[in-house]
Design an enzyme around this catalytic site. Structure first.
Site, PDB file in Angstrom:
ATOM      1  N   LYS A  54     -76.456 -60.043 168.605  1.00 13.42           N
ATOM      2  CA  LYS A  54     -77.552 -59.937 167.628  1.00 13.42           C
ATOM      3  C   LYS A  54     -78.269 -61.281 167.476  1.00 13.42           C
ATOM      4  O   LYS A  54     -79.500 -61.343 167.483  1.00 13.42           O
ATOM      5  CB  LYS A  54     -77.014 -59.459 166.277  1.00 13.42           C
ATOM      6  N   CYS A  70     -74.309 -61.387 162.272  1.00 14.66           N
ATOM      7  CA  CYS A  70     -73.072 -60.878 161.666  1.00 14.66           C
ATOM      8  C   CYS A  70     -72.875 -59.421 162.061  1.00 14.66           C
ATOM      9  O   CYS A  70     -73.842 -58.710 162.331  1.00 14.66           O
ATOM     10  CB  CYS A  70     -73.144 -60.944 160.142  1.00 14.66           C
ATOM     11  N   ASP A  71     -71.623 -59.003 162.068  1.00 11.78           N
ATOM     12  CA  ASP A  71     -71.324 -57.592 162.260  1.00 11.78           C
ATOM     13  C   ASP A  71     -69.978 -57.297 161.619  1.00 11.78           C
ATOM     14  O   ASP A  71     -69.063 -58.126 161.677  1.00 11.78           O
ATOM     15  CB  ASP A  71     -71.286 -57.213 163.738  1.00 11.78           C
ATOM     16  N   SER A  72     -69.870 -56.123 161.004  1.00 13.25           N
ATOM     17  CA  SER A  72     -68.629 -55.745 160.313  1.00 13.25           C
ATOM     18  C   SER A  72     -68.123 -54.383 160.774  1.00 13.25           C
ATOM     19  O   SER A  72     -68.922 -53.485 161.051  1.00 13.25           O
ATOM     20  CB  SER A  72     -68.855 -55.682 158.793  1.00 13.25           C
TER      21      SER A  72
END
Length: 196
Positions: A54, A70-72
């Site tokens: 990203k 960010c990624d969750s």
């Protein structure tokens, strides 16, 4: 070295709010990266890779910027879960989550164009869910809030009433670990106050 523009490569209003509450006014530039391209079984590796992709998708648009990706995901019983795509999927997820716990993984990445350098880390927070009733699950799913969140709940929203306790970083569950952000900025040669 001057302070670069802080760019958030995410459309997440929750992440933007966390930064703004800490005095950082990010320039928001969602990446539109196709997450389905990445298939990994290890949740830490998955969130780090997605966060990096990203940030890398957005970074070329800025000459002097510090781009954060960010990624969750939520892992329950070792199985990775992202945002549910339908109400029925969200309902099934909550039937599995209730009275159980999950580990919320968030990948954090900085791509610094001014230093031509990347930094990749992740944070894990354990989330314990209440033994909610079928009626409560149905009412919550009907709000459609679970469809917007990794793990099918929003700690900063209606889902907060169904979380009994948290072990680890609270803001990580919202989508961005603020203590980790501070440490990462220092590793990149900045201080959080530089962006106030």
């Amino acid at each position: 070295m001057g302070t670069p523009t802080f760019v958030l490569a995410s459309a997440s209003t929750a992440r933007r709010r966390l930064l703004q509450n800490a005095g950082i006014q990010p320039f928001v530039c969602p990446s539109d990266f196709d997450e389905s391209q990445i298939q990994l079984e290890n949740p830490a590796e998955l969130v780090e890779t997605l966060a990096l992709r990203k940030a890398e998708a957005v970074a070329p648009h800025f000459q002097t910027a510090l781009v954060m990706g960010c990624d969750s995901v939520l892992a329950i019983n070792g199985e990775i879960h992202g945002k549910p795509s339908t109400q029925e999927e969200a309902r099934q997820r909550w039937l599995m989550m209730r009275g159980n716990y999950g580990e919320l993984f968030t990948g954090h990445v900085f791509v610094d164009n001014t230093q031509n350098r990347n930094l990749v880390k992740h944070q894990i927070t354990k989330v314990y869910f209440a033994a909610v009733s079928d009626e409560e699950i149905d009412a919550y799913v009907a709000t459609e809030e679970p469809l917007k969140c990794a793990g099918a709940f929003a700690l900063e929203g209606k889902g907060s009433v169904f979380v009994e306790k948290i072990e680890g970083c609270h803001s990580n569950v919202i989508g961005l670990s603020m203590p980790l952000l501070r440490v990462m900025l220092m590793e990149m040669g900045y201080h959080v106050a530089d962006f106030w």
